[in-house]
Motif scaffolding. Sequence first.
Motif, PDB file in Angstrom:
ATOM      1  N   HIS A 194       1.036  -1.259   0.063  1.00 38.07           N
ATOM      2  CA  HIS A 194       0.201  -0.166   0.030  1.00 38.07           C
ATOM      3  C   HIS A 194       0.791   1.578  -0.073  1.00 38.07           C
ATOM      4  O   HIS A 194       2.043   1.125   0.219  1.00 38.07           O
ATOM      5  N   VAL A 217      -6.283   2.466  -3.642  1.00 42.68           N
ATOM      6  CA  VAL A 217      -6.026   3.885  -3.223  1.00 42.68           C
ATOM      7  C   VAL A 217      -6.352   4.291  -1.995  1.00 42.68           C
ATOM      8  O   VAL A 217      -6.243   5.585  -1.314  1.00 42.68           O
ATOM      9  N   GLN A 218      -7.302   3.584  -1.134  1.00 45.19           N
ATOM     10  CA  GLN A 218      -7.853   3.913   0.321  1.00 45.19           C
ATOM     11  C   GLN A 218      -6.615   3.228   1.364  1.00 45.19           C
ATOM     12  O   GLN A 218      -6.773   3.733   2.462  1.00 45.19           O
ATOM     13  N   ARG A 219      -5.672   2.644   0.946  1.00 44.70           N
ATOM     14  CA  ARG A 219      -4.707   2.148   1.734  1.00 44.70           C
ATOM     15  C   ARG A 219      -3.514   3.134   1.711  1.00 44.70           C
ATOM     16  O   ARG A 219      -2.819   3.005   0.739  1.00 44.70           O
ATOM     17  N   GLY A 220      -3.145   3.909   2.576  1.00 44.06           N
ATOM     18  CA  GLY A 220      -2.103   4.447   2.814  1.00 44.06           C
ATOM     19  C   GLY A 220      -1.947   5.939   2.191  1.00 44.06           C
ATOM     20  O   GLY A 220      -1.164   6.716   2.296  1.00 44.06           O
ATOM     21  N   LEU A 221      -3.023   6.227   1.212  1.00 42.31           N
ATOM     22  CA  LEU A 221      -2.796   7.538   0.592  1.00 42.31           C
ATOM     23  C   LEU A 221      -4.007   8.675   0.979  1.00 42.31           C
ATOM     24  O   LEU A 221      -5.123   8.196   0.663  1.00 42.31           O
ATOM     25  N   PRO A 222      -3.385   9.504   1.530  1.00 44.38           N
ATOM     26  CA  PRO A 222      -4.422  10.623   1.818  1.00 44.38           C
ATOM     27  C   PRO A 222      -5.241  11.190   0.801  1.00 44.38           C
ATOM     28  O   PRO A 222      -4.802  11.237  -0.403  1.00 44.38           O
ATOM     29  N   VAL A 223      -6.372  11.540   1.163  1.00 40.68           N
ATOM     30  CA  VAL A 223      -7.497  11.692  -0.096  1.00 40.68           C
ATOM     31  C   VAL A 223      -7.094  13.054  -0.862  1.00 40.68           C
ATOM     32  O   VAL A 223      -7.174  12.986  -1.979  1.00 40.68           O
ATOM     33  N   LEU A 258      -4.495  11.798  -3.281  1.00 45.43           N
ATOM     34  CA  LEU A 258      -5.324  10.873  -4.183  1.00 45.43           C
ATOM     35  C   LEU A 258      -5.747  12.133  -5.375  1.00 45.43           C
ATOM     36  O   LEU A 258      -5.803  11.749  -6.458  1.00 45.43           O
TER      37      LEU A 258
END
Lengths: 129, 282
Positions: free
Chosen positions: B74, B163-169, B172
């Motif tokens: 991630h 994209v929801q694992r480890g990546l701030p929105v 993204l």
Amino acid sequence: MTISALVVDDSTVVRKVARRILEKHGFSIREAADGQQALNAVAEDMPRLVLLDRNMPVMDGIEFLKRLRETYGSSEPTVVMCTTEAAQDRILEGLEAGADEYVMKPFDEAILMDKLGMVGLGPEGGDAG
Amino acid sequence: MNPATFQFLAGIVKERSGGVLTADQSYMLDTRLAPLLKRENLPSLDALAMKLRSPAAGMLAQEMTELLTTNESHFFRDGKPFEYLRTILPELHKARAAGLPIRIWSAACSTGQEAYSIAIILSELQDAGDATWKARRFEIFGTDLTKVVVDRAREGVFTQFEVQRGLPVRQLMKNFQQIEGRWRAHDRLRAYMKFQQANLLHDLRGFGKFDLIFCRNVLIYFDLPTKARVLNALTAQLAPDGALFLGAAETAMGITDRLEPIGGQRGIYRPAAQAAPVRARA
């Protein structure tokens, strides 16, 4: 340290799932089924975290969020939107309205706790180890 | 869960991703697949296995595989190495002549999350930096043993789950574009990158020298002599002032004397200082 959280969702199933995950990680939970109930709950006692659905009857999540930020400013509480609205423009709307993070449903414990970690409320936030 | 069910589901994952699920990871099947069971209205993993035996279950098998393998990769995994990356990149930029590229190798890139995380940091540093930063060329080279994951890394398209694992929105939103429910990395990130299938046990010299090498959570799969061989081969490709990033639970100590730990940075090493006097005498 207990972190107070308000779970706002019109689905009792989602509220139950979120409650189970958050309580497991030491959060204390209150629930609201729409934006108006959530505003009342916030006025009563300000939580550290609001986990916020978007599409709800009476008052939706975006309207709640705008009123919340207008009334209390942008620094508290931390708001994590948690919604099936996963289109890029919808996410941007949520961020512009004042959300700090965004969970796209369906979510699981790993995603929710990961996202809470990004806003300083995850397991690592309160744990020195 | 029936042990035969675990074997069957793990077999599907291995066939589709190359990833190996061990028996002590069986808990992961319960937590990861619960939403899938609910959606498919299945009471148990045994029932899921039954459904997957049908010839028409290819999509479901793929979905299950993704749910179970994205765990291994991630964005910004373990956090700390990427904080150090933000520190060491400006030092390397200062130390390198203008015109020389700074080369970073993601040596077990899997589906690319590590390489894209590095690219996001590079683009942020270049945005915030002066003209010398903007003129600097950076190269990220990603390799993996498994062809399917290298192809996916090159494609640079990630699922909603990934994209929801480890990546701030906000990162993204800034670095990805949504296309038919998936998220494609912007060309700006892709411009840094090249991906290639490669085996770390083969001759690595053709890849050239690197300023930074990430080889995280790979050594755990090797026995001690193989660990030493891979570490020495990677060190041979590393610049004298470069750094090698291992997994948080991995160490080079006691395995090779060609690396020394960088103080205060868990799992991060630089070529041992003894190399310099040897060269000075020559």
